[in-house]
Design a protein around this motif. Structure first.
Motif, PDB file in Angstrom:
ATOM      1  N   THR A 262       0.851  -1.042   0.008  1.00 30.72           N
ATOM      2  CA  THR A 262       0.338   0.105   0.168  1.00 30.72           C
ATOM      3  C   THR A 262       0.806   1.614  -0.167  1.00 30.72           C
ATOM      4  OG1 THR A 262      -0.206  -0.720   2.671  1.00 30.72           O
ATOM      5  CG2 THR A 262      -1.468  -1.083   1.082  1.00 30.72           C
TER       6      THR A 262
ATOM      7  N   ASP B 298      -2.868  -3.584  -3.321  1.00 31.08           N
ATOM      8  CA  ASP B 298      -3.692  -2.739  -3.263  1.00 31.08           C
ATOM      9  C   ASP B 298      -3.916  -1.463  -4.395  1.00 31.08           C
ATOM     10  OD1 ASP B 298      -5.432  -1.803  -0.666  1.00 31.08           O
ATOM     11  OD2 ASP B 298      -5.130   0.434  -1.637  1.00 31.08           O
ATOM     12  N   GLU B 299      -5.400  -1.898  -4.879  1.00 28.61           N
ATOM     13  CA  GLU B 299      -5.878  -1.079  -6.186  1.00 28.61           C
ATOM     14  C   GLU B 299      -6.392   0.022  -5.785  1.00 28.61           C
ATOM     15  OE1 GLU B 299      -7.050  -2.996  -8.905  1.00 28.61           O
ATOM     16  OE2 GLU B 299      -6.950  -4.970  -8.121  1.00 28.61           O
ATOM     17  N   THR B 300      -6.714   0.861  -4.932  1.00 23.10           N
ATOM     18  CA  THR B 300      -7.141   2.615  -4.254  1.00 23.10           C
ATOM     19  C   THR B 300      -5.014   2.391  -4.444  1.00 23.10           C
ATOM     20  OG1 THR B 300      -9.276   1.644  -3.356  1.00 23.10           O
ATOM     21  CG2 THR B 300      -7.640   4.087  -3.057  1.00 23.10           C
ATOM     22  N   ALA B 301      -4.659   2.396  -3.807  1.00 26.12           N
ATOM     23  CA  ALA B 301      -3.016   2.818  -3.741  1.00 26.12           C
ATOM     24  C   ALA B 301      -2.213   2.641  -4.825  1.00 26.12           C
ATOM     25  CB  ALA B 301      -2.177   1.974  -2.872  1.00 26.12           C
TER      26      ALA B 301
ATOM     27  N   LYS C  53      -3.705   3.239  -8.284  1.00 26.28           N
ATOM     28  CA  LYS C  53      -5.080   4.009  -9.073  1.00 26.28           C
ATOM     29  C   LYS C  53      -4.380   5.445  -8.496  1.00 26.28           C
ATOM     30  CE  LYS C  53      -9.279   3.099 -10.490  1.00 26.28           C
ATOM     31  NZ  LYS C  53     -10.492   2.449  -9.064  1.00 26.28           N
ATOM     32  N   ASN C  54      -3.780   5.656  -7.152  1.00 28.16           N
ATOM     33  CA  ASN C  54      -2.627   6.571  -7.360  1.00 28.16           C
ATOM     34  C   ASN C  54      -1.396   7.155  -7.851  1.00 28.16           C
ATOM     35  OD1 ASN C  54      -5.735   7.638  -5.215  1.00 28.16           O
ATOM     36  ND2 ASN C  54      -4.992   7.112  -3.421  1.00 28.16           N
TER      37      ASN C  54
ATOM     38  N   LYS D  90      -0.978   6.295 -10.452  1.00 30.68           N
ATOM     39  CA  LYS D  90      -0.782   6.062 -12.140  1.00 30.68           C
ATOM     40  C   LYS D  90      -1.453   7.694 -11.662  1.00 30.68           C
ATOM     41  CE  LYS D  90      -2.571   1.544 -13.520  1.00 30.68           C
ATOM     42  NZ  LYS D  90      -3.318   0.620 -13.083  1.00 30.68           N
ATOM     43  N   ASN D  91      -2.010   8.127 -10.753  1.00 25.85           N
ATOM     44  CA  ASN D  91      -2.283  10.005 -10.871  1.00 25.85           C
ATOM     45  C   ASN D  91      -0.634  10.339 -10.775  1.00 25.85           C
ATOM     46  OD1 ASN D  91      -4.864   9.166 -11.890  1.00 25.85           O
ATOM     47  ND2 ASN D  91      -5.390   8.504 -10.005  1.00 25.85           N
TER      48      ASN D  91
ATOM     49  N   SER E 224      -1.363  -4.036 -10.548  1.00 22.97           N
ATOM     50  CA  SER E 224      -1.924  -4.093  -9.036  1.00 22.97           C
ATOM     51  C   SER E 224      -2.511  -5.064  -9.298  1.00 22.97           C
ATOM     52  CB  SER E 224      -3.227  -2.957  -9.365  1.00 22.97           C
ATOM     53  OG  SER E 224      -5.152  -3.172  -9.944  1.00 22.97           O
TER      54      SER E 224
END
Ligand code: NAD
Ligand code: MG
Length: 385
Positions: free
Chosen positions: A37, A58-61, A63-64, A66-67, A77
Motif C-alpha cells: 500500500t 492495493d487497487e486504490t493505492a 490508482k493513486n 498512476k495519477n 495491481s
C-alpha cells in the motif's frame, strides 16, 4: 550485472536491499518493485532506482500512483500483478521480502522458472516447505537464505560433507521479554513487544521475536532448507546477536558465522553468492565486545517455540495451520484486541481442531490457510474476546 525483482521493497528488508543495490551499481540493478500500500515510500524508490515495472497490490493505492506526476514506469495491481511479474517479467534474482503467507504464490512462480530466490520471507517455506523443496529440485531453482541464522548456517556448510554434520545451532536474541516471567507476559504492552533489543524490523516479525515464534518458524525453515530433522536443530539464546548461528560436526568441531547485526550483510551475500564483495558495514571489533553469553530457551514461558517444533513431528499442513493462526493472532495483538499471552493459546486451539493433510499440493495449502483464518476468526469471537 544482476537484475533484481524485490517483493516488498517498502519494508525493512526491502529498504536494506535497496541500500545494497545503491552501494553496488556496477553489480546490481532493480528491474521491478512490488509493495502492498505505501506508495509514499515507493515513489522515491521509483525515482531513484528506475524500475521498468511496479506492482502495488492495493487497487486504490495503485490508482493513486498512476495519477502521480513524474511516474513513468508500468504499474500493475492485485495479487495477479504479483504472480504475473514473478512468472513473466525479466529478472535474475527474486528477493522475497514480503511478509507472511502472501509471499507464497510469487515465490513458487520464480521457482518454476529456475530462478535464484534470495529468501527473507520465511513464512513461504514454513507453509509449503515440502512442495517448494520438490519444485526446486524439479526446476533446478536455487534458494539462498536471507534470514541471518540461515545465511550463517549456509555459509558454515560450504565445503562440508552434509553427512558429517551433528547438528545445526540456531541462535536467538531472546527478544524484549527474555527476563520477564510467565505472569508478567500477561500484561505486556504493544510498545514493549515492539521494542526489540538488537534488530529494527517490520511489526509482524518483531512480535514473532518477542513470542519466540520467529525462532520456531526458523526451526521449520532450517528443516526445509538444510534437510535436518528437528532433533538435529537446536535453539540457543544468545542476547548479543553476534553469532548468527552455528554448525556442529561429528568430530565436535563447531563453525560459527559472526558479525555486528546488520541485515544488509546476509542480503548482500544472497545477491552476490558465490562471490563476496566489499562494503562499508561496521566491522566487528572483539576487543569492544565484552561478552558473548548463551542460555537454554524456556519452552514453558515461550510456548510458541514448542508449538512450532511440534509441527515438525506431524508435518503435512500443520506448519501452515500454525502460521495462519499466528498471523491472525499477531494482527489481533497489534490492534489491541487480545493480550500477548493469548497468542500461543489461539495457535494451539487451531492446531487441535483443524485436520492435517499429508504432502499437501498448492491448492490444499491455500485452502488450509483460508480454513485456519476462518476458524481463528470464529473462535476469537466466542472464546478469546
Ligand atoms: P515489513 O513489514 O517491514 O515489510 C513487508 C513488505 O511486504 C512491505 O513492502 C509491504 O508492502 C509488503 N507486503 C506486506 N503484505 C503484503 C501483501 N499482502 N501483498 C503484497 N505485499 C505485501 O517486513 P520485514 O521486516 O521487511 O520482513 C519481511 C520478511 O522478511 C518477513 O517474512 C520476515 O519474517 C523476514 N525477515 C525479516 C528480517 C528483518 O530484519 N526485518 C530478518 C529476517 C527475516
Ligand atoms: Mg532470523
Amino acid at each position: 550485472m544482476k537484475k533484481i525483482l524485490i517483493l516488498g521493497s517498502t519494508g525493512s528488508i526491502g529498504i536494506n536491499t535497496l541500500d545494497v543495490v545503491r552501494k553496488h551499481p556496477d553489480k546490481f540493478s532493480v528491474s521491478a518493485l512490488t509493495i502492498n500500500t505505501r506508495i509514499d515510500l515507493l515513489i522515491p524508490q521509483i525515482k531513484e532506482f528506475k524500475p521498468e515495472l511496479v506492482v502495488v497490490v492495493d487497487e486504490t493505492a495503485a490508482k493513486n500512483l498512476k495519477n502521480t506526476a513524474g511516474i513513468n514506469c508500468k504499474i500493475l495491481s492485485g495479487v495477479e500483478g504479483l504472480v504475473y511479474i514473478a512468472s513473466n517479467f525479466d529478472y535474475d534474482i527474486l528477493l522475497g521480502a514480503m511478509v507472511g503467507f502472501a509471499g507464497l504464490l510469487p515465490t513458487i512462480e520464480a521457482v518454476k522458472r529456475g530462478k535464484r530466490i534470495a529468501l527473507a520471507n520465511k513464512e513461504t517455506l514454513v507453509v509449503a516447505g515440502e512442495l517448494i523443496t520438490s519444485l526446486i529440485e524439479e526446476y533446478k531453482a536455487e534458494i539462498i537464505p536471507v534470514d541471518s541464522e540461515h545465511s550463517a548456517i549456509y555459509q558454515c556448510l560450504i565445503g562440508e560433507n552434509i553427512n558429517e554434520v551433528e547438528k545445526l545451532i540456531l541462535t536467538a536474541s531472546g527478544g524484549p521479554f527474555l527476563n520477564k516471567n510467565e505472569k508478567e507476559l500477561e500484561t505486556v504492552t504493544i510498545n514493549e513487544a515492539l521494542a526489540h533489543p538488537n534488530w529494527k524490523m517490520g511489526n509482524k516479525i518483531t512480535i514473532d521475536s518477542a513470542s519466540l515464534m520467529n525462532k520456531g518458524l526458523e526451526v521449520i525453515e532450517a528443516h526445509w532448507l538444510f534437510g535436518f530433522p528437528k532433533e538435529k536443530i537446536e535453539v540457543v539464546i544468545h542476547p548479543q546477536s553476534i553469532i548468527h548461528s552455528m554448525v556442529e560436526f561429528k568430530d565436535c568441531s563447531i563453525k560459527a558465522q559472526m558479525g555486528i547485526p546488520d541485515m544488509r550483510l546476509p542480503i548482500q551475500y544472497a545477491l552476490s553468492f558465490p562471490e563476496r564483495i566489499e562494503n562499508d558495514f561496521a566491522k566487528t571489533d572483539f576487543k569492544k565486545i565484552k561478552e558473548l553469553t548463551f542460555f537454554e530457551p524456556d519452552f514453558e514461558k515461550f510456548k510458541c517455540l514448542k508449538l512450532a517444533y511440534d509441527t515438525l513431528s506431524s508435518s503435512g499442513t500443520t506448519p501452515c495451520i500454525l502460521n495462519a493462526a499466528n498471523e491472525i493472532a499477531v494482527e489481533k495483538f497489534l490492534k489491541g484486541d487480545i493480550s500477548f499471552n493469548k497468542i500461543p493459546d489461539i495457535i494451539d486451539n487451531a492446531l487441535n481442531n483443524i485436520e492435517n493433510h499429508k504432502s499437501p499440493d498448492l491448492d490444499t495449502i491455500i485452502e488450509c490457510d483460508k480454513e485456519t483464518r476462518r476458524f481463528v476468526g470464529k473462535s476469537l469471537l466466542c472464546n478469546f474476546s
